[in-house]
Each structure stands twice: as structure tokens, then as C-alpha cells.
Design a protein around this motif. Structure first.
Motif: not given
Length: 354
Positions: A141-143, A276-280
Motif C-alpha cells: 500500500k505504501q511503496l 520503484q518496481e514494487g518488488s519488495a
């Protein structure tokens, strides 16, 4: 002030200005000689202490804090020396007073510029704190918000502060004024001028290093030549050579940056692609370790700014109080002074100026 690029800035090509303030040839009493030697030996020890074993430490906020503490102590020493000399203000030569007041207003100007830069850096912490808040929340939700905060932090931190450019002009004038007034018939006066010279040399050195680090440019660093007649001369030359060499060598390899800020930047570079890529979630261990590291280096950066700001503020108050005390003594002695508002290049800092 325009000037060609120059790797070294050696001053006093017109001769040796130290002859006119050296007590050599004057009959100094044992008490006066002890006062002078004590002042100069203490100054030498401070300069030795400022010369770090790890030369890269000079880019750290902790070294800058130590440097501000040093010049504050030296400035306090000059005030104590004046009292110990038992040289009433009414006996001061008008030129000495002019020198003291002129120095003080320039020091206050640069303090204001440094405070503006520290305030700017501190404002960047708002972006970093916002990024940390979002990174420590559920990633899905927060990236996006964290990414925006990091972008804002980078943009803000790398904005140039125009006030720093004015510091070099003020420092140029301080260097030119190192040629102190001639003292003829006063042994105490010669000691006072000699001590004031030492204070100015240390402060010009520290201020020039700060300005170089804050501005990210080493091309305007000073190389001051100091007569060997001063007990602190060798310690100063060693310090100046070591520090200036490290700054110049570093600037040839990469942009100059605060150590604590560089640590934040390195951690953000590792984190940014993931947020940035949402790959956390795909690199959870690496992501969480990087977030923890960002918290650590961010706290170090924030704490360093806070401590250095206190030291800069403290030095500002020391200079201002010394100036006010001198002006009060002049009034008490019946000296003719026309009070007027004191305006520095960066703002109002006091009530009266000679």
C-alpha cells in the motif's frame, strides 16, 4: 569575486607581515611571556587534535562538530587573555577595536550562512522520515508514497545553497585582514594582536573547510602561510596540508559530500529499485535489512545535523556576547560611539555596532 582555478592559494606575497606583531625585540615580563606561551601552546594542541588519523573523517558531521568546539574554545581563550593582560578597553588602540569588531561581524555572517545550510539539510529529513514511515508500513500500500518521498529527498538535498557562495567572499576579506595593525610601544598590545592572529587563522581554516564540504567544491580552499615564530605554526601547517590534500584528492575522484549523507544515499540506491518496481516482497530479506539500515544511517545524519547546529549556534553566541561586552566597556569608559543597527550580509544579528 572572480578568480582563476588554482590548486593552492598562498598569501602574503608582499613580504612577512608577522614582523609587526611579533614580540621579538620587546622586553616581555615573565608573566606576559607565560600568558603568550600558554595561549599558543594550547592552540597548537587543539590543531593537533583536529588532525584525524583517518583523513576521511573531515567529511563527517562529527569532525565538523569537533572543529566548531575548537574555535569556540580558542575564541573564549582570547577573551580570557584580554582579561589576564589587564589591558583596559580605554587603553586599546582604536585600530585594535576596529579589527575586533570587523572580525566579529564577518564571523556572524558566515555562521548565519552555515545555519541556513544546516536548516536546509534538516528540512530534507522530513522527506526521509516520511519515506521511512511508508517503508515500515505494509509494502503493497505504501511503496508508491515512499518512492515519492525519496524523490523529494534527493531533489531537496542536492539543491545548491546560494548563501554558501558569499562565504568565500567574506573569507577572502578575512584573509586580507590577517595583516594586523602595527603595534609600537605596547608589549601587551603586541601579545593581543599576536593572539588575535592565531584565532583568525584557525577560524579561517575551519570556515573554509566547512564551506568546501557544504558546497561540494574544493577549488577555492585556502593555503595560508604562517611564520615559524608561532608556537602553533607547525601544528597548523600539518593540519592544513593534511586536510586540504584529502579534500582535493577526494574532489578529483567524486563529488564532495558529508559522510552521513553519503551513507543515506548509498542505502537509498539499494532500496529505490525495489520500491520503484514494487518488488519488495520478492526480496523480503534484502528489503527489510535495507530499511533497517536506512533507519540507522538516517538517525545518524539527523543527529549529526542537530549536534553541529548547536555548536554553530553556540559559537555565534560567543562571538556576539564578546562583541556586546566590548561595546559595553567602551560606553562605560566614555568612548564616543554612535549606536546603530548592525546589519550583516545575511541578516540582523545585534543592536549596536561601532
Amino acid at each position: 569575486m572572480s578568480r582563476p582555478q588554482e590548486p593552492h592559494r598562498a598569501f602574503f606575497p608582499f613580504g612577512n607581515p608577522f614582523r609587526m606583531i611579533s614580540p621579538k625585540g620587546s622586553q616581555l615580563s615573565p608573566k606576559l611571556l607565560q600568558l603568550l606561551n600558554s595561549f599558543e601552546e594550547t592552540l597548537a594542541q587543539r590543531m593537533i587534535k583536529l588532525n584525524p588519523t583517518n583523513k576521511s573523517d573531515i567529511f563527517s558531521l562529527s569532525w565538523m562538530k569537533l572543529a566548531m568546539e575548537s574555535i569556540s574554545e580558542t575564541y573564549n581563550d582570547i577573551k580570557a587573555l584580554i582579561n589576564n593582560l589587564d589591558l583596559p578597553v580605554c587603553d586599546w588602540d582604536e585600530k585594535w577595536i576596529d579589527v575586533y569588531l570587523d572580525i566579529s561581524v564577518k564571523l556572524l555572517d558566515i555562521c548565519n550562512a552555515f545555519n541556513s545550510e544546516l536548516s536546509r539539510l534538516n528540512q530534507g529529513q522530513l522527506f526521509l522520515k516520511c519515506a521511512m514511515h511508508n517503508l515500515e508500513s505494509p509494502p503493497s500500500k505504501q511503496l508508491a508514497r515512499a518512492c515519492s518521498s525519496v524523490d523529494g529527498f534527493r531533489k531537496h538535498i542536492h539543491t545548491k545553497n546560494p548563501r554558501l557562495d558569499k562565504c568565500w567572499t567574506i573569507l577572502d576579506s578575512l584573509v586580507e585582514s590577517l595583516d594586523l595593525p602595527k603595534v609600537k610601544n605596547s608589549a601587551k598590545g603586541k601579545i593581543l594582536m599576536r593572539a588575535m592572529y592565531g584565532v583568525k587563522v584557525e577560524i579561517v581554516f575551519v570556515y573554509s573547510v566547512f564551506t568546501a564540504v557544504f558546497s561540494g567544491s574544493a577549488e577555492k580552499l585556502f593555503n595560508l602561510n604562517v611564520s615559524e615564530t608561532y608556537l602553533w605554526a607547525q601544528a597548523f601547517m600539518d593540519l592544513q596540508t593534511s586536510v586540504n590534500k584529502e579534500i582535493r584528492n577526494t574532489s578529483n575522484r567524486k563529488p564532495i559530500a558529508l559522510t552521513e549523507l553519503e551513507a543515506v544515499d548509498v542505502t537509498l540506491k539499494r532500496l529505490y529499485p525495489m520500491i520503484q518496481e514494487g518488488s519488495a516482497s520478492d526480496h523480503e530479506d534484502v528489503f527489510q535489512n535495507s530499511v533497517t539500515e536506512l533507519r540507522t544511517v538516517g538517525d545518524s545524519f539527523s543527529g549529526g545535523i542537530e549536534l553541529l547546529t548547536k555548536e554553530v549556534d553556540g559559537f555565534f553566541e560567543i562571538v556576539l556576547s564578546g562583541r556586546d561586552a566590548l561595546l559595553s566597556n567602551l560606553r562605560a569608559d566614555g568612548s564616543k560611539i554612535e549606536p546603530k543597527k548592525m546589519q550583516t550580509q545575511t541578516g540582523n544579528v545585534g543592536q549596536v555596532v561601532r
